[in-house]
Design a protein around this motif. Sequence first.
Motif: not given
Length: 1296
Positions: A699-713, A734-745
Amino acid sequence: MRNLRLLKNLRCSELQGPGTPQCISVRTDTGTVLIASEFSVTELDPRVVNEVSLTADGYLPEDGSGTVVGIQDLPDQESVCVATATGDVILYNLNTNQLECVGSVDTGLTAMSWSPDQELVSLTTGQDTIIMMTKDFEPITEVGIHQDDFGEGKFITVGWGKKETQFHGSEGKHAAQRKTISALPWDDRRPRVTWRGDGQLFAVSAICLQTGARKVRVWNRECFLQSTSETTNGLEQSLCWKPSGSLLAATQRLPNKHSVVFMEKNGLLHGDFTLPFDKEQVKVKELLWNSDSTVLAVWLEDMMPGDGGGANTYIQLWTVGNYHWYLKQSLCFGGDPQQAPACVSWDPERPLRLHLVTRGWNSLTYDWGWSTDRSHGEDGQDNASVAVIDGDKVLVSTFRQCVVPPPMSTFDLQLTAPVNLVTFLRQPQRTNELAALTADGHISVYGQGGLGSFRSAASCLIRLSLQLHSVAPLALRLLLWLREDVFLGVGVSMEGPSQSRLLILGPSEAGSPQPTLEIRWESSTATVEGHVISMCHGAKTGTVALQLENGQIRRFLWDSLKPSLRVTPDSQNIHGNIVYRTASHMHVSLPAFVRPQVASNVSSFVVYDDFLLLTTHSHTCRCLRLSTLTVKGLQEALASDGGQNDQNDETLRRVERGSRIVTVVPLDTRLVLQMPRGNLETIHHRALVLAQVRKWLDGLNFREAFECMRKLRINLNLMYDHNPKVFLENVEIFLRQLDSISHINLFLTELREEDTTTTMYPCLPNSTVPVQPAPGPSGKKVDIVCDALRSTMESMDQHKYCLSILTTHVKKTVPELEVALQKVHELRVNPPSAATAVSAEEALKYLLFLVNVNELYEHSLGTYDFDLVLMVAEKSQKDPKEYLPFLNMLKTLEPNYQRYTIDKHLKRYRKALHHLSKCGEEHFTEALNLVKDQRLYGEALGLYPANSSQYRALSCAYAEYLVAQHQPEQAGLLLWRCGEAARALQAFVGGASWRNALCVAEQIPLPPDQLALLARDLAGTKLIELRRYTEAAVLLEQYAKDCEEAISALITGAVWEEALRLVYLYNRQDIIETNLKPALLEGQMMTSFLEAQKAMFIRHKTRLAVVRELKEKARLELLDEDVPDCPEAELYSEASSVMTGSHAGSKYSHSNSRISSRSSKNRRKAERKKLSLKEGSPLEDVALLHALTEVIHCVDKMREEVHSLLKALVLFQFDGQAGRLQQAYGEALLLIEAGIPEVWQEGLQPTQAPVTGPNSTANSIMASFQQPRHSVTQESEMPPAPKMRNGVKWKLSILK
């Protein structure tokens, strides 16, 4: 977090036994109930099966004044033991219905209790003594109940003063002088005897003669006193030892409360809980633990009679969790004396079956089951609520907001009476609403008010108009809230004990002061054959499924004018497969009526969305997809032990021992488990996590997926690997949803070439996850992602994403550190004015975090920018005394030589050579030395003009190098083209390149005599040695002008036709007789050579057959010794025919380690030694195959040579010799062609040294055979079957 739910209720009210039931016992072999009254012993099942009178033989008086103090079933003796108050111990034989008095006590008996193993029986007499007897009623000992001594477990006194002088807390000093209160007036003053579960100890509660209060004494099997309880005021008559052996349960009445207290075996109090009654309201008649110590039944009776003249009677079921006691069920039998329980007992075989008999001889059997009452919503509005019954409270925990450990809860609901059932509304969007059925027949409905709070929506008083209401509690044992105004209940059918009655309840249409529920209409009932033990409601279809006790599934059509039942032919209309559990067995509905047992090791399960989550007794949690789950797949999954082969299995997760599933949070990844001690744990099952992540990515919900994957390793590579094409097409999203340099890095730094969808998170073969619709672009994944992100970030805002852009340069397969450093330098020279931009210092500091400072310093030096070098050096730990002199020295050099010095320092020799070539002729010597040291000849030749002296010097140096590398011909070409003809001639002569040598000689030019000498030298010392006879003849004939030597060279090389041509060309027929014919006759020795080759072929082929036979025999012998027919058995067949595999391995394994560091030549020599033709060598069969291959190739390539020789022999009339040669060669070819199929059999596998040894296991051997099998060396591989060149014609038809 579990409640007790009534699964089955058997009632028999047609019994008319004599007298009043006094004692009860359950037969373990038949499940029937034995009841003793003042007249007889009756067996119920649930009707009267057998009855024997106790008054006929005078054991009890006929006037009904007798009393039975104990009854016990003895399955080993097929008898029943009955003890009477008059002192008789009677044995009732169940087979013959005969009574036998096995003993009598003159002073009478007050209690009888058998040990759990039924090896001992303890009797208490009217004289307050204990008689211990064996199961054969042989007395062991008799002791008095009242002992002055404490017992063998007496506490040790350390002399800390008397009790009167010790601290007594808030009670003050008067607590020490308080007198002991005697037993309560209603106490029957009879002793109570209870055994521990292991039969090693028993306890007796009796009235103390001195104080008049009860004391508990603990005795061992030999009837030695172990301990005496401390003086406890208000201790009542009930006593029961927990079967697990930890605690004794009793009741105590205090001035402010009435409690159930627990004692240790040493007599000290250890915990308690308060009964939910006023202090003078009830009395406890008995306490009863079930067989697995999970439920404590409390039998109570009101102290004062009610309105009807009789006292109300209650049975409460209590459980414990996290040191908190929960009242799970409360059964109120009203004030009718005939309906009051007279005897209560737990079933010894089924822990949750309770038997009771009323005074009016009504037999009741309750089968309980554990259930977790949870909300069933599948949307984000569902709070994942779980309701826990605790007396007149419902403890509700909403796990979507937080996880509250029991006994605490998110909030609790206070009701007016004890709760028996809780159900959540099954209507979508309203699944947080719940209804509670209380013991007084009311249903209280609660709806969600605000966040985390409930409000009482309606308190519906329901008095069901069923005949069962007035005679037994729990008329409704199952309740399902289908719709806002519709309830579905299950009650006892009046038509038969083995039937269940389904009731559809709705609001009463008759006007009443308070809302009530009643049967909606006359046809709103249905009778089911069998006991309905659970119900489930399909949210999507609205269908209700009923599970019967025998495992069958029925579909109930409730939303119609006439409800009806349907047998489910399949379960597709409900929810994939209907999954249910009985006790510890799990079943899956099948089209057939018979439901086979699928698994017996399931401890809990829940169905969520398309997943079946279950925990097993092997301490694992499985998450299986229902849409693709089959019975076979389920069995295979549950049979797996979760070993190394399952380490990447996303459906498996190990959990703590005894964990059970509480609930799953909808549209989330949280799974709540409860541990055996009661605490909760929240886990994120990998299958749930990956399924949710895949949904988010689709569903192109990259932010939710990223937060979940980062939290649960979860490895972030999955964001790209899931669907590379879609990711690359939506990089900007993807870049606009993350909107965090540290997350992109963070995403960039975790990139690696591995495809996580095939390694770490593979989709299961039967998974519904779609395969990637389109592969990503070709190339390296890391480079593709970095380039795509960098180009998008630069187009969006290069200043904001500066650090991420630097990361894309550094993270590439070949890090672009120079580019990254140059961008940092640009930031320093031209600082951006944007608010979101970063400074050069920050960028450099971040770059140093990614790259080692020394490596970054070297790369900055390679940019030739000293400002950048100083900027990096200042951030490093380098001493300025180390790098400043070096940098200052470099600044003084000419630019090209400066760059040469830097490149040479960085060992970038090609760049150094390029810059050095621009420094002028004065540095050519240095350049030449650099070329020689680093062998950069090819690069150097491209840097200088072809007609320059430098080019000539480089060519000569390159030629010297090629000569040293045994490539003289190429050296000659270099020398020839740069004008060094003499040296080129020498190089061509050394390389036997006679044509180039003659060309150079003509170019020099050489005199004719020297040219002839050169030709003779090339032919005699080079070409003839290399067996190039035809070329040597050309040199001798055309350049040396020596036809005789040319003909002689051709005869030596067996080039018969060319030799004849020169003979007749130069008219030298004399050479035919002197040289040619003798050479032809010597060629007949080829016949003997062929015979030797034939003999060698036959010998090797015969030996190979013997070796193979011996190996097959050895393998069969091992199989006869019970070696399984598996890959290991093949291992033994590959051992040596003489030595075992272990001997062979020990012989050569040490050799391998010893030659590992030798030269390649010695290594090849050592490998060839392994292919020894010596009999008994480990690889003799492979050596024989190699030898046979050499023989075949040798004979086959003789076709042209034999053909030429045959023609020459026929020409000079040597027909006999030619015929014999042709016959011998033909026989050799036929022999080889016939033997090839025998030697190279179909299906023959290459031989490999056995993978055995003292440290090997069956698993390691299996793994080694499953892996690609590589031979020890290339030579040891089995050679393929050679192919004969049958298309080459060699025979002469003129020969017979």
